[in-house]
Design an enzyme around this catalytic site. Structure first.
Site, short mmCIF file in Angstrom:
data_model
loop_
_atom_site.label_atom_id
_atom_site.label_comp_id
_atom_site.label_asym_id
_atom_site.label_seq_id
_atom_site.Cartn_x
_atom_site.Cartn_y
_atom_site.Cartn_z
N ASP A 1 -2.99 -13.26 5.16
CA ASP A 1 -4.22 -13.11 4.41
C ASP A 1 -5.38 -13.65 5.25
O ASP A 1 -5.26 -14.69 5.91
CB ASP A 1 -4.12 -13.88 3.10
CG ASP A 1 -5.44 -13.93 2.35
OD1 ASP A 1 -5.78 -12.94 1.68
OD2 ASP A 1 -6.15 -14.97 2.46
N GLY A 2 -6.51 -12.95 5.25
CA GLY A 2 -7.62 -13.32 6.12
C GLY A 2 -8.15 -14.72 5.86
O GLY A 2 -8.42 -15.48 6.81
N GLU B 1 -4.15 -8.78 9.58
CA GLU B 1 -3.84 -7.69 8.66
C GLU B 1 -2.67 -8.11 7.78
O GLU B 1 -1.61 -8.47 8.28
CB GLU B 1 -3.48 -6.41 9.44
CG GLU B 1 -2.95 -5.26 8.60
CD GLU B 1 -3.92 -4.87 7.49
OE1 GLU B 1 -3.50 -4.85 6.32
OE2 GLU B 1 -5.09 -4.59 7.80
N ASN C 1 0.79 -1.22 0.00
CA ASN C 1 0.00 0.00 0.00
C ASN C 1 0.82 1.27 0.00
O ASN C 1 1.96 1.30 0.46
CB ASN C 1 -0.89 0.04 1.26
CG ASN C 1 -2.01 -0.97 1.24
OD1 ASN C 1 -2.90 -0.91 0.42
ND2 ASN C 1 -1.94 -1.93 2.16
N ASP D 1 -13.58 -6.75 7.10
CA ASP D 1 -13.37 -5.36 6.72
C ASP D 1 -12.17 -5.26 5.78
O ASP D 1 -11.26 -4.46 5.99
CB ASP D 1 -13.14 -4.50 7.97
CG ASP D 1 -13.22 -3.02 7.67
OD1 ASP D 1 -13.73 -2.65 6.59
OD2 ASP D 1 -12.78 -2.21 8.52
#
Length: 533
Positions: free
Chosen positions: A356-357, A331, A248, A374
């Site tokens: 990774d979720g 996260e 990011n 989320d």
């Protein structure tokens, strides 16, 4: 073709091929990071980048081959490499302005597929020319390297191998080393310097073209001075933090009331910390209803998992209003977690796993009373966390009366919106599905459970809420909840067109946002728009 000592044993030619291949891939990855803060890092944007680069390389291959046949002079190739080096070095200086200029122009002229057209136009203007020049390298080097048909196969193969190895290194170095360490802007400058060095070594060795080499070097160093900043939001002067991670662009802004994390230059709040410990005024407040919907007597007993932890806004709010609730998060971006500890007061006892979720759920057996999903950010919705298989996995990790709450951040109109697909998909897994729109935003919260008394639990547990502001908020949620009527728009691991669906919503949002200014533009032109701003 005249004999040139530096090219006689072909080593320098192979190195040229190696570093050209490396630079092409580095520029491609740099392009994704340059565009991501403005257009997201979705598969759509990646497709545009790859397609644009392939166009540039194909045209460069054609031109390079014809040019080498017509005038087999290595001076021309290394001049093109110098020009490419200077152009790439200039990208950190002018790239962000070009992106915003193109976006500002197209936003008034394009009604649909704005992201596609703006990203494509930006790629064409910024990246096609230097990559076209680098595309001339391989056919030119073949011309300079092959002495006879007897060795043509081995030489072309060796050139291809050097190009491929360089491309491999140029893929890994920006992603895992240079971009996280020094940022996108300096990464462009590093690989521009490599190309510049190739050109300078060549012209210095032949004692010719020294003037053009000097000009290229001066322009490069000017670009270094003007473009080394890693600021994408160049108009912001009071940022507490601005940087990049593997995943990011990251921006932290602090005011008297709050601390905000954004992962996009132009819009969106990813996480927020309220300094007065009050409600956020955002979707996190609505999601606070989930612990009240479970069968737990006290919300503070709810074992809660957050997939897409961010800087821990939801965890912070749950702890602030419900007491010492057991909360953990997942996260994928470790740097965001570090920012959470540094700027957002995330307690050290709140466990955050960098993963990774979905992969995390696959790796554990524990069950939770509340699972908050989320992980959806603008158009960047991970398809693997939007399918029936994923939501089935979430259900399997909920207790008998457990509740899943999903933040869907692109509420759009029409039956084919991304949220309709998500809600339909969730409805194939859960018996009880309710949604509520978040006032003043494009977010929609979805609550899902297989417990038939989910709403009854909310009503009964509201009375236990001591904080008046939170009680008012829970009344808002309760009054706004609507039972979802499921359709047949189901997403699976095999078919989940989340990005195209999300793009439609973004187009709609953009049209709504600029309608007022577009009307002024049509009546008064750009001067009227500037005055209105």
């Amino acid at each position: 073709m005249r004999t040139i000592p530096i090219l006689k044993n072909k080593i320098f030619l192979y190195l040229t091929e190696f570093f050209a291949g490396m630079s092409v891939m580095a520029v491609e990855l740099g392009a994704s990071r340059l565009l991501a803060p403005y257009f997201s890092s979705s598969q759509i944007v990646w497709t545009i980048i790859i397609g644009t680069i392939m166009i540039a390389m194909a045209l460069g291959n054609i031109y390079g081959g014809r040019s080498a046949d017509k005038n087999p002079n290595p001076d021309k190739l290394y001049t093109r490499i110098l020009v490419a080096a200077v152009w790439i070095a200039a990208i950190p200086v002018v790239g962000k302005y070009i992106i915003l200029g193109i976006s500002g122009l197209l936003i008034f002229t394009v009604n649909t597929n704005f992201l596609i057209w703006a990203a494509f136009a930006a790629c064409m203007v910024i990246f096609v020319f230097p990559l076209f020049l680098l595309g001339t390298v391989t056919p030119s080097l073949v011309k300079y390297s092959v002495d006879s048909l007897e060795d043509s196969g081995s030489i072309v193969g060796t050139l291809g191998a050097f190009n491929t190895i360089g491309s491999i290194i140029g893929t890994f170095v920006p992603t895992f080393l240079s971009i996280p360490a020094v940022g996108t802007s300096v990464t462009f400058l590093i690989f521009a310097a490599i190309l510049l060095a190739l050109g300078l070594i060549y012209f210095i060795s032949i004692r010719n073209g020294l003037r053009k080499s000097a000009v290229a070097a001066v322009l490069f160093f000017l670009c270094c001075g003007a473009g080394a900043s890693d600021s994408f939001a160049f108009w912001e002067t009071d940022l507490a933090y601005e940087g990049e991670s593997i995943y990011n662009y990251l921006q932290v802004k602090e005011s008297d009331r709050s601390v905000i994390l954004s992962t996009n230059v132009l819009f969106g709040v990813q996480s927020i910390l309220m300094k007065d410990e009050g409600l956020t005024g955002m979707y996190y407040d609505y999601a606070m209803a989930a612990p009240l919907m479970t069968g737990r007597e006290k919300p503070s007993d709810c074992n809660t998992l957050i997939l897409g932890m961010g800087t821990g806004t939801y965890a912070h709010q749950c702890r602030a209003y419900y007491g010492d609730m057991p909360v953990e998060g997942v996260e994928i971006d470790e740097k965001i977690t570090k920012l959470a500890r540094a700027y957002f007061e995330l307690p050290e006892d709140v466990k955050v796993t960098t993963y990774d979720g979905r992969a995390y759920l696959n790796a554990i057996d524990e069950k939770y009373d509340v699972i908050m999903v989320d992980a959806y950010q603008d158009i960047t919705i991970p398809f693997q966390m939007s399918s029936t298989e994923f939501f089935t996995l979430v259900k399997d990790h909920l207790t008998e009366n457990g509740v899943m709450v999903v933040n869907m951040n692109m509420r759009g109109s029409g039956e084919d919106s991304i949220n309709a697909y998500l809600a339909d998909t969730i409805s194939t897994v859960f018996d009880q599905v309710y949604t509520v729109d978040v006032k003043g935003s494009t977010n929609r919260e979805l609550f899902a459970s297989n417990a038939p008394n989910m709403l009854a639990n909310l009503e009964s547990h509201k009375e236990t809420v001591a904080d008046e502001s939170l009680l008012v908020m829970m009344d808002v949620v309760s009054d706004g909840l609507t039972a979802y009527e499921a359709g047949d728009r189901i997403m699976t691991d095999d078919k989940a067109p989340v990005e195209l669906l999300g793009m439609r919503v973004i187009d709609e949002l953009i049209r709504n946002e600029v309608a007022y200014y577009k009307e002024i533009y049509e009546e008064q032109g750009i001067t009227g728009v500037i005055n209105a701003l």
